[in-house]
Scaffold this active site. Sequence first.
Site, PDB file in Angstrom:
ATOM      1  N   SER A  28     -10.271   5.555  -4.592  1.00 21.32           N
ATOM      2  CA  SER A  28     -11.230   6.643  -4.787  1.00 21.32           C
ATOM      3  C   SER A  28     -10.780   7.657  -5.831  1.00 21.32           C
ATOM      4  CB  SER A  28     -11.485   7.324  -3.442  1.00 21.32           C
ATOM      5  OG  SER A  28     -10.270   7.782  -2.874  1.00 21.32           O
ATOM      6  N   LYS A  69       0.855  -1.183   0.000  1.00 24.58           N
ATOM      7  CA  LYS A  69       0.000   0.000   0.000  1.00 24.58           C
ATOM      8  C   LYS A  69       0.890   1.232   0.000  1.00 24.58           C
ATOM      9  CE  LYS A  69      -3.561   2.429   2.535  1.00 24.58           C
ATOM     10  NZ  LYS A  69      -4.600   2.343   3.565  1.00 24.58           N
ATOM     11  N   GLU A  88       7.378  -6.703   1.002  1.00 25.99           N
ATOM     12  CA  GLU A  88       6.194  -6.539   1.851  1.00 25.99           C
ATOM     13  C   GLU A  88       5.233  -7.712   1.649  1.00 25.99           C
ATOM     14  OE1 GLU A  88       5.146  -4.663   4.162  1.00 25.99           O
ATOM     15  OE2 GLU A  88       6.152  -2.720   4.108  1.00 25.99           O
ATOM     16  N   LYS A 119      -2.237  -1.511  -3.812  1.00 27.19           N
ATOM     17  CA  LYS A 119      -3.086  -0.326  -3.739  1.00 27.19           C
ATOM     18  C   LYS A 119      -2.252   0.939  -3.771  1.00 27.19           C
ATOM     19  CE  LYS A 119      -6.085   1.871  -0.463  1.00 27.19           C
ATOM     20  NZ  LYS A 119      -6.546   1.908   0.886  1.00 27.19           N
ATOM     21  N   TYR A 168     -15.308   1.175  -6.627  1.00 30.92           N
ATOM     22  CA  TYR A 168     -16.572   1.865  -6.327  1.00 30.92           C
ATOM     23  C   TYR A 168     -17.560   1.714  -7.485  1.00 30.92           C
ATOM     24  CZ  TYR A 168     -13.642   3.577  -2.649  1.00 30.92           C
ATOM     25  OH  TYR A 168     -12.801   3.607  -1.566  1.00 30.92           O
TER      26      TYR A 168
HETATM   27  C1  PBG Z   1      -7.442   3.418   5.614  1.00 27.58           C
HETATM   28  C2  PBG Z   1      -7.734   3.267   4.187  1.00 27.58           C
HETATM   29  C3  PBG Z   1      -7.545   4.214   3.170  1.00 27.58           C
HETATM   30  C4  PBG Z   1      -8.070   3.661   2.013  1.00 27.58           C
HETATM   31  C5  PBG Z   1      -8.542   2.390   2.342  1.00 27.58           C
HETATM   32  N1  PBG Z   1      -8.307   2.144   3.684  1.00 27.58           N
HETATM   33  C6  PBG Z   1      -7.018   5.591   3.188  1.00 27.58           C
HETATM   34  C7  PBG Z   1      -5.670   5.856   3.646  1.00 27.58           C
HETATM   35  O1  PBG Z   1      -4.827   4.979   3.799  1.00 27.58           O
HETATM   36  O2  PBG Z   1      -5.427   7.050   3.903  1.00 27.58           O
HETATM   37  C8  PBG Z   1      -8.146   4.360   0.688  1.00 27.58           C
HETATM   38  C9  PBG Z   1      -9.148   3.854  -0.264  1.00 27.58           C
HETATM   39  C10 PBG Z   1      -9.496   4.772  -1.379  1.00 27.58           C
HETATM   40  O3  PBG Z   1      -8.883   5.837  -1.597  1.00 27.58           O
HETATM   41  O4  PBG Z   1     -10.432   4.418  -2.112  1.00 27.58           O
HETATM   42  N2  PBG Z   1      -6.282   2.936   6.129  1.00 27.58           N
END
Ligand code: PBG
Length: 332
Positions: free
Chosen positions: A281, A200, A240, A255, A320
């Site tokens: 998102s 991530k 990771e 991600k 989404y």
């Molecule tokens: C929380 C989390 C996040 C997302 C999923 N779980 C945001 C972040 O890490 O700040 C982002 C998902 C998205 O942007 O659609 N840990």
Amino acid sequence: MKALGQFPFSRLRRLRTQPWLREMVAEVRLHPSDLIYPMFVQEAAGRTPIASLPGISRVGMDALIEDAKRAESLGIPAIALFPVVDASLKSDDAREALNPDNLVCRAVKLLKKEVPNIGVICDVALDPYTSHGHDGIVVNGDVANDETVEVLMQQALVLAQAGADVVAPSDMMDGRVGAIREALDEEGFEQVSILAYAAKYASAFYGPFREAVGSKSNLGKSGKHTYQMDARNSTEALREIALDIAEGADMVMVKPGMPYLDIVRAASDAVDVPVLAYQVSGEYAMIHAAAEKGWLDADAAMMEALLAFKRAGARAILTYAALDIAEKLRGQ
Ligand code: PBG
């Protein structure tokens, strides 16, 4: 007779001439079962649209059940839940995350009763619950790894007790997957699986999500670069992923998605657990914002983006657009 090698001997366009032929030789396909639908759950009944995610709303329990039933009927295997926690319940130590009667736990219990055949994935991270918007416990200006892991273990247990099928640590603390696996097994939740947000990245593409869960203003200018990955690294992503698998992750996730398709491909080549990708998102928002301006066809662009995940080797995609696209795939 034409000599071998005479131009054009190979005509690749031949297999592109007819729709049935293109359909027949397609290398990957998108199916509703590839899609996981992330949902934002709010306390108030009904729906509150999210301006930066056109077509997506925060949903109360009533709308949550309605949409989960719709997702199930479209063949979407699972939903991922994110709670929108009231500001009055946020604290430095995120204690509301451990309340067995908190919003997300109530949502899971209701879902398991009303829509028992859809998978429920719950995020394990503290950002919906912290007053500072970080994913963990802050000590001396930074998220403290081991203290945070202690809380995440308990959060995972609370979610499993509520009935979550899958817990998905998205916090990027070191050692959390192993700690969560051990805690779950000790309490008899050996069937609850772990989907690790393994690679991530600290990304600018999470903007609309942070607005949706209300962590954006809390986080302010501070970023998550001391725990989420640096966009310049790919070898580290494989490290990771390998670590999370060694610690007991059943599935791993990359991600964001589209800016990191190289990582999705490398991971799917390297490991033998399912690799999932999250079209986050900001990726969804970009396509819809351009479409609103008339610059893109949202459906066609979305379909193409999701196919790219399949081509890169993703086993499933959090998006989404899941309901929309599943409807289109089913011709509804
Ligand atoms: C929380 C989390 C996040 C997302 C999923 N779980 C945001 C972040 O890490 O700040 C982002 C998902 C998205 O942007 O659609 N840990």
